[in-house]
Every structure is written in structure tokens, then in C-alpha cells.
Motif scaffolding. Structure first.
Motif, PDB file in Angstrom:
ATOM      1  N   TYR A   3     -13.960   0.910 140.330  1.00  0.00           N
ATOM      2  CA  TYR A   3     -14.141   1.918 140.128  1.00  0.00           C
ATOM      3  C   TYR A   3     -12.599   2.435 138.749  1.00  0.00           C
ATOM      4  N   VAL A  51     -18.184   9.328 135.438  1.00  0.00           N
ATOM      5  CA  VAL A  51     -18.412   8.325 136.383  1.00  0.00           C
ATOM      6  C   VAL A  51     -18.070   9.586 137.993  1.00  0.00           C
ATOM      7  N   VAL A  52     -19.380   8.508 138.629  1.00  0.00           N
ATOM      8  CA  VAL A  52     -19.476   9.632 139.847  1.00  0.00           C
ATOM      9  C   VAL A  52     -19.544   8.239 141.253  1.00  0.00           C
ATOM     10  N   PRO A  53     -18.249   7.685 141.794  1.00  0.00           N
ATOM     11  CA  PRO A  53     -19.487   6.500 143.319  1.00  0.00           C
ATOM     12  C   PRO A  53     -20.206   7.202 144.285  1.00  0.00           C
ATOM     13  N   ILE A  54     -20.661   6.338 143.936  1.00  0.00           N
ATOM     14  CA  ILE A  54     -22.374   7.713 145.277  1.00  0.00           C
ATOM     15  C   ILE A  54     -22.526   6.143 145.962  1.00  0.00           C
ATOM     16  N   THR A  55     -21.347   5.456 146.674  1.00  0.00           N
ATOM     17  CA  THR A  55     -22.581   4.485 147.378  1.00  0.00           C
ATOM     18  C   THR A  55     -22.477   5.069 149.036  1.00  0.00           C
ATOM     19  N   GLU A  65     -12.231   4.040 135.465  1.00  0.00           N
ATOM     20  CA  GLU A  65     -11.502   5.335 135.581  1.00  0.00           C
ATOM     21  C   GLU A  65     -10.459   5.464 134.241  1.00  0.00           C
ATOM     22  N   LEU A 106     -22.952   6.323 139.055  1.00  0.00           N
ATOM     23  CA  LEU A 106     -23.355   6.820 138.506  1.00  0.00           C
ATOM     24  C   LEU A 106     -22.759   7.260 137.070  1.00  0.00           C
TER      25      LEU A 106
END
Lengths: 172, 984
Positions: free
Chosen positions: B725, B743-747, B729, B660
Motif C-alpha cells: 500500500y 487506491v483503496v485498501p479493503i482487506t 501510494e 481496489l
């Protein structure tokens, strides 16, 4: 079993991730009646079982009883709408949690993580991400034991390794 | 021979009430509790233990601890293990050991024929001999002849090993006098202390040398000190454990043998410590002379250990050969045990203090002389003694034991590896001593070159206190006990006694069979630097790791070159300093648990339904194919691919990377990251993008959706999620901190069930949804949120199969239910679960690119025929300039093409080279993918070919080891070229 150790899965918990500006995070948490921890890598515990974990300069996790997911996440997500530099996302489905108990738990964990788990270094309210069998996991104290939270895709890898580290037969 | 014929009637730290039976080379022997295998063999009169590494010369026990060079055995039975030092092996009931490097026995060894070929096997022989007709012809037999032991075959597996981390404020290495004092000083301060000792029992040389402290036998002081330490909860003592490596930032490696834990054979520790005190002692060095490698020749300190600690006479008539005062105490202890002793001192003058140590013990002293050669083969029976200066007559002295003492080398391995200490030459002590230069590293006692007991005790106390203080504790050095008298430290340099005749061998390194002649050869051939000498001759390598050899080699080279030893310099002590079992290093992380394989919420379902799991990047396990009865991979793949082309398929797309992006500058960030435009993307729509790295090369591709005004959902390839990612970053934290984006990883938050195929819409409607999934309401590259099968869902019209597709994302907790509901609803439409193999076929037919196939290191978007995607309006994006420079420099590129083999059923391996005319010359491309197409009912392929697009219509030739396969060059899209089906 080589060590006195027990591992059990933790029932699902409501987990909301906050990422972004620290001031915005503080405001957002306040909207849900929560306060951020004052020390890095520590937990601010609240009545009702809500915990706020400060895990990075711009990273927090809110953990709460599962029944409160919609209410809590709703408040935080709504508050985050007013904060352009803060994301609040429910990530309860991302995580798998495990409860570690027993006198041998530190010896088993010492096979997993390079952290110094001595009580003087990893206090009762400590929480941190750490390397654990070559992947990242969240470790926190929980009473006399520990909790591990990891990406659910890696849960089997971590639990199998912990089981064998405790001295149970290797099935691989 | 009667059992224990060489055992003394009294004394020693053995329990004569506990006899222990053991077997060596099949023969039965007995010893006592407290023995080592070496002491028990010597007690039984066994000196010949094995054969040497290279020349198969007879070898016996030379030491009493880790300095051992000859007593190397293979354990048999349940304890099967190679390279075990007999001197470090506690005797236990049923122990069974065998000699190494000999067949059929150490006394009669066929391999000893190697000695006849010695002239063909000098140092570095493998660089210059056995070259014709080829080294590989000889290599197998040479390798077979060399080596010490064989890998164990015991079935114990890796359950018996454990690796763990450890932490402390003060790590003390060595529990001799200095180490015990250091641990006491640090322990009393309250610091967390680990005391690690590699002896089978604590005390270092205190008991081996039969010392007295505070007027009592040393053991009493050791026991009292250990009791003191045991009373401190902050101190842990590890006996029979070795610190074998010192890495950066006080990170040390330790192995704990026989830990007190059920079923555990060894435990490996990775220690992170605040302060290190090394009190690891010193090793006596031998004085090499002709045939000094024969059984019956050992270090004087070792012989003294056997007499005092194990009550064993290593021989009945001993000759002690030395150049220093310390050996006088060894000679005295041998004489007191009833052994006839002759003492040969290379020095002309002996200090009165040393003479006093042997007075009245009946020891014959020969000064100014050296031992020129040993007599005997499998066991010595005498030596040739001659004046050191060569003048005067030689004399033969009968003896069955020769003890050499050439001085002491501080155990400097940790100091050397730490890089926090340097080695300096000390002429008075005739050795290198460490000079620490760090506030977190302390050295005490013999490890520092302090060889008198009082000095060791004092230094240990001071170092322990200093380390504790440096770690933040208040500490004082405790008072040291008083000690008895000992010989002085006088020494005169003598590195070896040269051979008098050509052809005689003076072995300087018994582990690797390196001779003085080998060192001289290295010098003659230009390998003068000591590091080159070490590598060319292998001196100091292997099990010894420089304990007894290094300083002797340095001294010998210095003597040959007419230099002082410090001008020659030292080598670095490598890890591991002592033999460490691979199992201990590996621990239990083996087999299925070695790599962190990742599972989706649906993995169990897949396996239960016949899926064969393949790794799909970043250790994600995905179904490769679902095997039905009688099917192999080819049939299953064709069946699944056909289902998608003709009806419907479903697959688990959960591992796809998901991020996201939120913030007012999210679109600007996307414009920077991707080659195409993003600012004009409308909410609820998605776009395929290509991301380059700073070199202008392909980093990732995927679809990004705009969720609302300032939120985007970015998808990466499964295997690229981590690098994407990190890339984002880095941009936000380092290069573009002004961009207001989070930014947020949400896999793993989302499961992805993708339904694809011409009937996929029917399946979605059948399962039930409140989302309008019509083409008009939900066109290609659109998304909608709502419910499917009553479950929360986010649906995206994205395709990687060349067919209409619905990517249905739901929170992972609903994954199994959603999957099963769709599977059930799809049955009437002929739906099939699809694995990655079928996906591969489908995407090749559609001409979609894939990382690791078409997309490898040097490819850019123009090469892939996707240059049209590059924005014409953006001022910049990452990789733009690099790509332009590279293309301007060399416009001739390998370009993506389709390939059709002339034989329509001919499959070629992916990765196969394409060469001009199929000749065996440099390639002009390669086959990136080759599949059995269900759409065309023939084999099709994709490839990267030099100037490929301009050569469409021509023939390319795939060069295989056994054939040349002609392939027609075509456009790289075989199915749905106008994307009508995808947009359906």
C-alpha cells in the motif's frame, strides 16, 4: 475500576468510503443529499443520522443508520460511476465501533491516543484518525462521550487495552 | 540507643503526634509523619546505610533529595523495588528497607574483600585485566559483585502502572520559589498550566533553608500560593513527580509517583507542551578529599535540610568545609540547632556579609585551610585540617559530621536534553549555567544560576509570564514577595583536595566509585575528551546522572590539564535523569496486549475447533493447525494436507491483502508496478503478478483481478499488505502523480473462505450456488459474482495448494455463516479445515514461492525461475533497470532448486546452510523450506543454491552443527508439474 468509564459496542452502521478528487466527492455526496464538511477533520451531520466525516485531503466516510445501507451506498456508488477519479465503496464490514462514556473517558483515552482531547482542541464535531495503542483508529466526539472506530480485526486489541487502561483487572 | 536520639525537641515539618514504626535491615525503628527514610535513620543515629557499587566501601547519607549518592536502598515486602533513594522515600507505616551491596550486613560485608583487590580494578579494568584465559570466565562473578539492587519479585505485576499522554500550554518544572511564581504568572493568564515538582512537598529549598517571605515563614507563602493556584481551574499541580526527559519538539517525559488513583503505583506521562519553564533548582556540589565518602560526610545543604525540615541533628559536632559564602548560612542553622560547628573555609578572606551570618553563634572559623582526610571507617570521628597551600601544621578536629559545600550546579538536565540551550562557563559563580536560545524554552531561578531568593522569585514571575505570552495569552509578571537577608554568592574555585600520600583514595563519584586517580589514569591513557573520560571511568553515570559529579569531574580534569573548565566542555545529561521504574515506562501494555494481534471474523470458530494460532504476517493470527485428540503438529499437518490432496480442505484466507484500484490509468499503474503485462487482461479474469522494489528485488506477489473496464482488485501477501500500500501510494503521490488512479485498501471488508482439493467443486455445488462453477464457465484465474449458500459472494479460481481451489469472498458479516455452511456441506466429501502448516506443505509440493522462505532480501525473479514472466514488450517497470544492472555485474546467482535428502525421512531445519561438500566454509546456499510431503510420502525441500539450476542431478550438502545431510538437487516442483490439477 479506576476511572468512571463505560465501553459498549456500537450496532453495525452503514459506512461508505469515498476516496479521490474533492470536487468529485462533493458532487457525489450531493447526489445522496449530503454535504461535505467545510473544515478538515470534522463532521457534517444531517437529519436522519447521516454523518459525513472529512478525514484526509482525499478521504471521506459516510456513516448512516444500518437500515439505509443499500439505499445510501447505492446512490453513492452510482454517482461515483460517473466520476473517474472517485471511488465509493461500502466498507461497513471493515469497521468495528465502540461507544465510550463516563467522566473518566478522557483519562482512559489519554492512555490510548496522543491527541489533545481538550474541548478547545478537539471540538464537538471533531473526527480524526489517530494512533491508538500502536494501531490506527478513528476517534470522534459523540455527545458527552466519544466513538472509536477501528479495523474490525483490531477491535479486541483496542477494547482490551481500553478496559485495562480504565483499571479493570488484566487477564493476560 | 534510644529512639530518635538525634531528634530536636521543636521545629521541623514533622508531626510528632504521628509516630511511624519501620524496619531497616531487620531492626525496628520509629520516626514521624513528615520524615523520609533518611531523616528517620539519622534521627535514630544510623549513618551507615549500605556499601558502594564497586569496592563495597561503607556509605552513608550524603544528600536530602535526588542528589543522594550513598543512601540507596532496596525496598522489601509489598513495595519491593531496587535503587530507591532513602532521601526521597516518605516514611510510611510498615516500611521495610534493606541495604544494598553487602552481605551479611553493611557493617560486616564479605564483599569488602574487593577493597583488597583495588589495584586490579582501576577505571576501565575490564578492558585490560581478567583477559586470560578469558573475560567470560570472570565476568559472571564480577557482574554478580557489582550492581546496586535486585529486580523486584512482587506479584503486583503491571496493574500498578499507567502511561498516558498529556498536553498543556505551559509546563513549569519545579515548585520552588521560581517555579511557583512562574506557575502563578502563567496560570493567571488562562493558559493551561502543569506545575510539576519532584519534591515530596512543594517549596524547593524555601523550608529547608528556613526562609521568610513578606516577614512570615516561607511555608505561609507556599500555602497561599498553592491556594491561589488551586483556585485556577486551568492549573494542575503534580507533587512528587519528575520530568525526567526532554525530547524533540517540546515532548517531555514525566513520572508521577503515588498518583491519586486507586491501585496505581506510578503513572508515566508523555507530555506535548507549547512552552516549558524549567525552575528545577540547583544541586550543591561536594568537595572531595581523602575518604570523604565515609558515612558522616554530607552536603551542607542536606544537613541544613535535616535540621530545618525534619528537626534532626545529623551529628552533634559538625565541621563545615567550604569555598563559598552560602555555606555560612548552613553553618549558622546547624549552630542554632545546638550542633557544635567548626567552619573551614578554603579562602583566605571571608566577605564581611558572610561573616555576619555566623556572628554570635559560637562557630570557630578556620580560613585558608582545607580538610585533607576523614578519620573513621563506618562513621567518621574526625578530620585532618591543613593549610590550603601546604605550609603550616596539620590539625585534627574531632567531629561526627562533615558538611561540604563546593558551590552550586544548576540543574541543567532539561536544558541539556532540549538542545535548545547551551552550557556556558561562569567564572564568578564557578559553574556552568544554561543559556537558552529558543522562544519556547525558559529557565528561571537557581536552574539558571541565580542563587539569591529575590532573584529566583523575580525570574520565575517573568519566565511564567513570558511563556504564557508566547503561548498566545495575555500575561503579566505578578509582584514578588519581599525576602529576608542571606549570605552572598562569593566563591573561589576548589574542585577537590588532593591526597597527600600514595594509595589514599579521593572519591569524586560515590555512585560509581570513581576516584581522582581514575580521572588521572584516563588522562594518562589518552582519554582526554570529557566524553571519553565519562565513558572510560563511568563518572556521572548511573543514578547520579551528573547531579553532583559532572561539574566536579570537569573541574578536576581542567585542573589536571591546566585548562579552564569551559575548555574541557560538558557532557550531555542522559535520560532518565532520576531513577524511573521500568514498569512506569512500560505501563500496562504487556502480555497478550503488547502487540496488536489481528483476528478474522472466524478466529473464534477456529479456536473453538482446536486451532493453534500462529502469526501469519502483520500480526494476523491464523490457525497453524487444528489439533484433534492425540495429535501433535506433525500428525495434524499431515492429516490436513492429505485431505486437500485426496478430498477437500477449507481455510480462512481473510487476511490476504486486498486493494481496489480505480481510474482510467489503473492498467498503466499495474504495468509500472508489476514485471508482467496487465493492459491486455480481460474483465472477469485474474493474473498472477510479481512486484519489485526500486532495487529490482522482490517486493510482493499475488493475483490481481480486473473487475471492469477501469477497476482492479489487487491482492498482496498477508504480511506485505502495508508495504505494498505504501509503495503504491508513493508511486501515485510522489513519482507518478499524473496517473489517474485511486487506491483503496479493503482487506477487512471481505472474508475469504477457500475450498480446495479434487472434490472442492463438489463441495461448492453441494452448498448451493447460482454461479456456474464448471471448468468451462469458471476456469482457472477467472472470477464470478453471485450467491453461495444464499450469501453474496465473489468467487475466484486461484490456487496456492497445487489443487483446484475456489476462493469465496463474502462481506465479513457473513463469514461465520458461510464457513459453517461449507463445513457442513463438505462433511460427506471428507472436508477438513486446514491450517497454515498444511498450506506450507502443499505449496512446497507445488513449488510455489513464499515470502520469508524462498523470497528474502537479495532474490530476484530470475533466481526463482520466474524470469519468463518478465514482459518483453513493456518499456519499463519498477526495478527493471536495477535488476538488469545487478545481473550484468554478477551473473552467478543463487537459484531456486528442489532438494531430496538421501534419507527420505530426514528433515533439516529451514534456513540450514548448504556448503560445498558439507565443509565448515562459506555457504553456497540454504534450505528455504523442508516438509514431509504427503504427495511423495517422503521429505522434500526447496533451497537457494549457487548456480542451482545447472546443478540439477548433483548432490548438495546441508551443514548442520552435528551432521552433514546429502541432498539430491532436483527441479523445484514436486507435484502437478503441468498444473493440470490446479486447472481442474
Amino acid at each position: 475500576m479506576r476511572y468512571e468509564f463505560d465501553i459498549s459496542a456500537i450496532a453495525p452502521r452503514a459506512i461508505v468510503k469515498l476516496r479521490g478528487d474533492p470536487d468529485a466527492a462533493t458532487r457525489c455526496l450531493a447526489c445522496a443529499g449530503l454535504r461535505a464538511p467545510l473544515r478538515a477533520n470534522s463532521i457534517a451531520s444531517h437529519a436522519g443520522g447521516d454523518d459525513v466525516l472529512w478525514l484526509g485531503p482525499r478521504r471521506w466516510l459516510v456513516m448512516a443508520p444500518n437500515a439505509r445501507e443499500d439505499e445510501l451506498a447505492g446512490k453513492l456508488e452510482n454517482a461515483a460511476l460517473r466520476e473517474p477519479m472517485l471511488a465509493a465503496l461500502r466498507v461497513s464490514d471493515m469497521w468495528a465501533g465502540f461507544d465510550l462514556r463516563g467522566r473518566g473517558a478522557p483519562d482512559v483515552l489519554a492512555q490510548a491516543t496522543p491527541l489533545d482531547l481538550d474541548a478547545t482542541r478537539f471540538a464537538h464535531d471533531a473526527a480524526t484518525f489517530t494512533d491508538m495503542f500502536a494501531v490506527t483508529a478513528l476517534l470522534r466526539r459523540a455527545g458527552n462521550g466519544f466513538e472509536i472506530w477501528c479495523d474490525r480485526s483490531l477491535a479486541q486489541h483496542i477494547t482490551e487495552n481500553l478496559r485495562v487502561a480504565a483499571g479493570q483487572p488484566d487477564k493476560s | 540507643m534510644s529512639a530518635n536520639a538525634y531528634r530536636l525537641a521543636t521545629g521541623g515539618e514533622i508531626d510528632r503526634a504521628q509516630a511511624i514504626a519501620f524496619r531497616f535491615n531487620g531492626a525496628e525503628f520509629s520516626g514521624f509523619a513528615g520524615d523520609t527514610l533518611a531523616s528517620a535513620l539519622l534521627a535514630n543515629g544510623v549513618h551507615l546505610v549500605g556499601r558502594s557499587f564497586k569496592y563495597h566501601r561503607p556509605r552513608g547519607i550524603t544528600g536530602a533529595g535526588f542528589e543522594e549518592t550513598g543512601g540507596i536502598v532496596q525496598l522489601a515486602g509489598a513495595e519491593d523495588a531496587p535503587n530507591v533513594l532513602a532521601t526521597r522515600l516518605a516514611l510510611t507505616p510498615g516500611l521495610e528497607a534493606n541495604s544494598v551491596n553487602c552481605w551479611p550486613s553493611p557493617r560486616f560485608d564479605l564483599g569488602a574483600a574487593a577493597q583488597l583487590a583495588q589495584r586490579l580494578l582501576p577505571a576501565g579494568f575490564y578492558y585490560k585485566t581478567f583477559m586470560w584465559p578469558g573475560w567470560k570466565l570472570f565476568e559472571p562473578s564480577i557482574r554478580k559483585a557489582a550492581g546496586l539492587g535486585r529486580a523486584p519479585t512482587r506479584a503486583e505485576g503491571h496493574d500498578g502502572y499507567e502511561t498516558r499522554f498529556g498536553h498543556c500550554d505551559v509546563l513549569v518544572v519545579g515548585a520552588g520559589p521560581a517555579g511557583l511564581m512562574a506557575a502563578l504568572a502563567a496560570g493567571r493568564s488562562g493558559a493551561r498550566v502543569m506545575l510539576v515538582d519532584d519534591g515530596l512537598v512543594p517549596g524547593g529549598r524555601l523550608c529547608a533553608d528556613a526562609r521568610r517571605l513578606d516577614g512570615k515563614p516561607a511555608q505561609a507563602w507556599i500555602d497561599a500560593t498553592l491556594a491561589d493556584l488551586a483556585s485556577l481551574a486551568n492549573v494542575r499541580v503534580f507533587q512528587d513527580a519528575s520530568v525526567w526527559g526532554y525530547l524533540e519538539h517540546n515532548y517531555l517525559a514525566m513520572v508521577e509517583r503515588r498518583p491519586d488513583a486507586p491501585g496505581l503505583r506510578q503513572r508515566s506521562w508523555k507530555l506535548r507542551v507549547a512552552q516549558v519553564v524549567t525552575a528545577a533548582g540547583a544541586f550543591e556540589r561536594p568537595i572531595p578529599f581523602v575518604d570523604s565518602d565515609r558515612p558522616g560526610v554530607m552536603l551542607a545543604s542536606a544537613a541544613r535540610s535535616y535540621v530545618n525540615r525534619h528537626a534532626v541533628m545529623p551529628g552533634r559536632t559538625a565541621l563545615v568545609f567550604t569555598n563559598n559564602d552560602g555555606a555560612y548560612d548552613s553553618a549558622a542553622d546547624l549552630a542554632r540547632a545546638g550542633i557544635g560547628v567548626t567552619l573551614v573555609d578554603a579562602r583566605r578572606e571571608t566577605p564581611p556579609s558572610a561573616l555576619a551570618r555566623i556572628q554570635g553563634l559560637g562557630i570557630e572559623l578556620i580560613t585558608g585551610s582545607v580538610v585533607r582526610a576523614a578519620l573513621g571507617r563506618s562513621r567518621i570521628h574526625g578530620v585532618v585540617v591543613a593549610p590550603r597551600d601546604g605550609g603550616g601544621p596539620e590539625r585534627i578536629v574531632s567531629c561526627d559530621l562533615v558538611c561540604t559545600s563546593g558551590g552550586w550546579n544548576p540543574a541543567m538536565h532539561l536544558a541539556s536534553q532540549s538542545r535548545e540551550s547551551r552550557a556556558i562557563w561562569d567564572t564568578a559563580r564557578a559553574t556552568f549555567v544554561p543559556a537558552p536560545r529558543s522562544a519556547r524554552f525558559h529557565i528561571a531561578g537557581a536552574a539558571r544560576g541565580t542563587f539569591d531568593l529575590a532573584g529566583c522569585l523575580r525570574e520565575g514571575a517573568e519566565a511564567g509570564a513570558a511563556a504564557a505570552r508566547a503561548a498566545g495569552f495575555e500575561a503579566m509578571a505578578p509582584a514578588a514577595p519581599t525576602v529576608d537577608a542571606e549570605a552572598g554568592a562569593g566563591i573561589e574555585m576548589l574542585w577537590f583536595v588532593p591526597a597527600a600520600k600514595r594509595g589514599q583514595k579521593v572519591f569524586v563519584d560515590l555512585v560509581n566509585d570513581v576516584t581522582i586517580d581514575d580521572l588521572a589514569l584516563a588522562q594518562r591513557e589518552g582519554y582526554e575528551h570529557i566524553e571519553h573520560v565519562k565513558r572510560y571511568t563511568t563518572a556521572g553515570m548511573g543514578i547520579d546522572q551528573g547531579k553532583t559529579v559532572n561539574v566536579t569531574v570537569i573541574g578536576a580534569v581542567a585542573a589536571m590539564r591546566g585548562l579552564k573548565p569551559d575548555a574541557v566542555g560538558t557532557t550531555t545529561f542522559r535520560q532518565p535523569y532520576v531513577p524511573v521504574e521500568f514498569g512506569a515506562i512500560a505501563g500496562h501494555r504487556m502480555g497478550d496486549r503488547l502487540l496488536p494481534m489481528r483476528r478474522t471474523k472466524l478466529t473464534a470458530w477456529h479456536v473453538a475447533h482446536g486451532a493453534v494460532l500462529f502469526e501469519a504476517g502483520l500480526r494476523w493470527q491464523r490457525p497453524g493447525y487444528y489439533a484433534q485428540a492425540g495429535e501433535g503438529i506433525v500428525d495434524a499437518t499431515i492429516r490436513e494436507a492429505r485431505a486437500v490432496r485426496e478430498k477437500a480442505g477449507m481455510y480462512d484466507g481473510s487476511p490476504l491483502g486486498k486493494f481496489l484500484l480505480k481510474g482510467p490509468d489503473a492498467a498503466k499503474l499495474l504495468d509500472l508496478l508489476y514485471i508482467n503485462d496487465w493492459s491486455n487482461l480481460k474483465p472477469g479474469r485474474g493474473r498472477y503478478g510479481i512486484m519489485l522494489n526500486e532495487d529490482g528485488l522482490f517486493l510482493d506477489d499475488g493475483v490481481t483481478l480486473r473487475l471492469n473496464e477501469d477497476e482492479y482488485l489487487l491482492h498482496s501477501a498477508t504480511g506485505a499488505a502495508d508495504r505494498v500500500y505504501a509503495h503504491i501510494e508513493e508511486m501515485l503521490q510522489v513519482h507518478c502523480p499524473h496517473l489517474r488512479v485511486v487506491v483503496v485498501p479493503i482487506t477487512s471488508q471481505w472474508a475469504n473462505v477457500t475450498v480446495c482439493g479434487p472434490l472442492s467443486r463438489d463441495v461448492v455445488l453441494k452448498v448451493g450456488t447460482d454461479i456456474d462453477v464448471s471448468r468451462a464457465a469458471l476456469p482457472f484465474m477467472a472470477m464470478a459474482e453471485g450467491k453461495i449458500a444464499g450469501l453474496p459472494a465473489r468467487v475466484m479460481r486461484v490456487s496456492w495448494t497445487g489443487e483446484m481451489s475456489f476462493e469465496i469472498n463474502t462481506p465479513s458479516r457473513h463469514a461465520v455463516e458461510l464457513w459453517e455452511r461449507i463445513f457442513a456441506a463438505g462433511r460427506e466429501f471428507g472436508i477438513a479445515p486446514v491450517g497454515s502448516e498444511a498450506n506450507h506443505v502443499l505449496r512446497v509440493e507445488a513449488g510455489y514461492i513464499s515470502s520469508g522462505h524462498e523470497v528474502d532480501g537479495p532474490v530476484d525473479v530470475h533466481d526463482l525461475g520466474l524470469g519468463w514472466m518478465v514482459s518483453k514488450t513493456k518499456a519499463d517497470f519498477i526495478g527493471k533497470r536495477s535488476m538488469a544492472i545487478r545481473r550484468a555485474g554478477n551473473p552467478i546467482r543463487r537459484e531456486l532448486v528442489g532438494l531430496l535428502p538421501e534419507d527420505p525421512q530426514r528433515v533439516v531445519p529451514e534456513g540450514a546452510p548448504i556448503t560445498p561438500g558439507g565443509q565448515r566454509i562459506d555457504s553456497e546456499g540454504f534450505v528455504s523450506a523442508c516438509v514431509r510431503s504427503v504427495a511423495l510420502n517422503r521429505v522434500i525441500a526447496l533451497g537457494l543454491l549457487t548456480n542451482g539450476r545447472a546443478r540439477i542431478g548433483e548432490t548438495a550438502y546441508v551443514k548442520l552443527p552435528d551432521a552433514v545431510v546429502p541432498m539430491r538437487i532436483v527441479a523445484p516442483v514436486f507435484h502437478d508439474a503441468d498444473r493440470a490439477r490446479v486447472k481442474g
